[in-house]
Design an enzyme around this catalytic site. Sequence first.
Site, PDB file in Angstrom:
ATOM      1  N   HIS A   1      40.580  53.379  49.055  1.00  0.00           N
ATOM      2  CA  HIS A   1      39.768  52.272  49.968  1.00  0.00           C
ATOM      3  C   HIS A   1      40.673  51.612  50.911  1.00  0.00           C
ATOM      4  CE1 HIS A   1      41.060  49.723  46.386  1.00  0.00           C
ATOM      5  NE2 HIS A   1      41.553  49.358  47.325  1.00  0.00           N
TER       6      HIS A   1
HETATM    7  P1  TYD Z   1      39.490  48.995  41.558  1.00  0.00           P
HETATM    8  O1  TYD Z   1      39.214  48.553  42.843  1.00  0.00           O
HETATM    9  O2  TYD Z   1      38.398  50.371  41.362  1.00  0.00           O
HETATM   10  O3  TYD Z   1      40.947  49.461  41.558  1.00  0.00           O
HETATM   11  P2  TYD Z   1      42.023  50.428  42.222  1.00  0.00           P
HETATM   12  O4  TYD Z   1      41.880  50.122  43.645  1.00  0.00           O
HETATM   13  O5  TYD Z   1      43.517  50.030  41.774  1.00  0.00           O
HETATM   14  O6  TYD Z   1      41.625  51.755  41.904  1.00  0.00           O
HETATM   15  O7  TYD Z   1      38.966  48.027  40.556  1.00  0.00           O
HETATM   16  C1  TYD Z   1      39.128  48.382  39.146  1.00  0.00           C
HETATM   17  C2  TYD Z   1      38.007  47.174  38.754  1.00  0.00           C
HETATM   18  O8  TYD Z   1      38.671  45.967  38.789  1.00  0.00           O
HETATM   19  C3  TYD Z   1      36.491  47.200  39.345  1.00  0.00           C
HETATM   20  O9  TYD Z   1      35.841  47.015  38.236  1.00  0.00           O
HETATM   21  C4  TYD Z   1      36.896  45.896  40.390  1.00  0.00           C
HETATM   22  C5  TYD Z   1      37.636  44.931  39.422  1.00  0.00           C
HETATM   23  N1  TYD Z   1      38.520  43.907  40.009  1.00  0.00           N
HETATM   24  C6  TYD Z   1      38.337  42.736  39.819  1.00  0.00           C
HETATM   25  O10 TYD Z   1      37.267  42.106  39.107  1.00  0.00           O
HETATM   26  N2  TYD Z   1      39.361  41.644  40.618  1.00  0.00           N
HETATM   27  C7  TYD Z   1      40.241  42.087  41.226  1.00  0.00           C
HETATM   28  O11 TYD Z   1      40.749  41.457  41.891  1.00  0.00           O
HETATM   29  C8  TYD Z   1      40.311  43.729  41.646  1.00  0.00           C
HETATM   30  C9  TYD Z   1      41.327  44.150  42.610  1.00  0.00           C
HETATM   31  C10 TYD Z   1      39.319  44.517  40.830  1.00  0.00           C
END
Ligand code: TYD
Length: 142
Positions: free
Chosen positions: A58
Site C-alpha cells: 500500500h
Molecule cells: P495492515 O495495514 O494490513 O498491516 P500491514 O501493512 O503490515 O500489512 O494492518 C493490519 C491491521 O492493523 C489492520 O486491521 C489495521 C490495523 N492497524 C491499526 O489499528 N493501527 C495501526 O497503526 C496500523 C499500522 C494498523
Amino acid sequence: MTRIKVKNSGIIKLKVRRKFPKGSLFSGEALREIPFKIKRIYFIRDIAEGRRIIRGNHAHKRISQVIFCLHGNFRLTLDDGDTKQSIMLKNPTEGVLLGPKLWMRMSDFSLDCVILVLASDYYEEDEYLRDYKYFLKFVAKK
Ligand code: TYD
C-alpha cells in the site's frame, strides 16, 4: 550503506552508543533524525511463515513513516510510480523514510524479524492507497 533511488524516501540514520559489555543504545529525535513529529508507533514481530508472508502493499496519501528492522532482516520493496527499488533491511541504525505517495511492500522476513515504524499521524484507513492502479493515478495527478 544503501542508496535510495525512489522519490519521497531516504535513509534515516540513528545515533548509536556502543559500549561493551553494557550494550548498544540507538536514538533518534523528532524533527532531528526523524523528519517529522511522531504521533504513532507500531511494531511487527512473530511473523510465523516469514518467507511466505507479504505485508504492506500500500501507499499513504499524506502520512510519512520511518521503518526500522530492529532484529533479523526482511525485504522492503519501494515504488514511487516511476522507479522501483528493493532493499534488504537488517541494520538497526539505518531506517528508511516512507514519505507519502510511495508504494511499499514487505517480504522475505527472517523468523526473528522485529520491525519498528514511526508515523507522522494517527491510524486512519481512509488515508491509505491500497489499490495499485488507483495509486498510479493518484501519483500521476497534481
Ligand atoms: P495492515 O495495514 O494490513 O498491516 P500491514 O501493512 O503490515 O500489512 O494492518 C493490519 C491491521 O492493523 C489492520 O486491521 C489495521 C490495523 N492497524 C491499526 O489499528 N493501527 C495501526 O497503526 C496500523 C499500522 C494498523
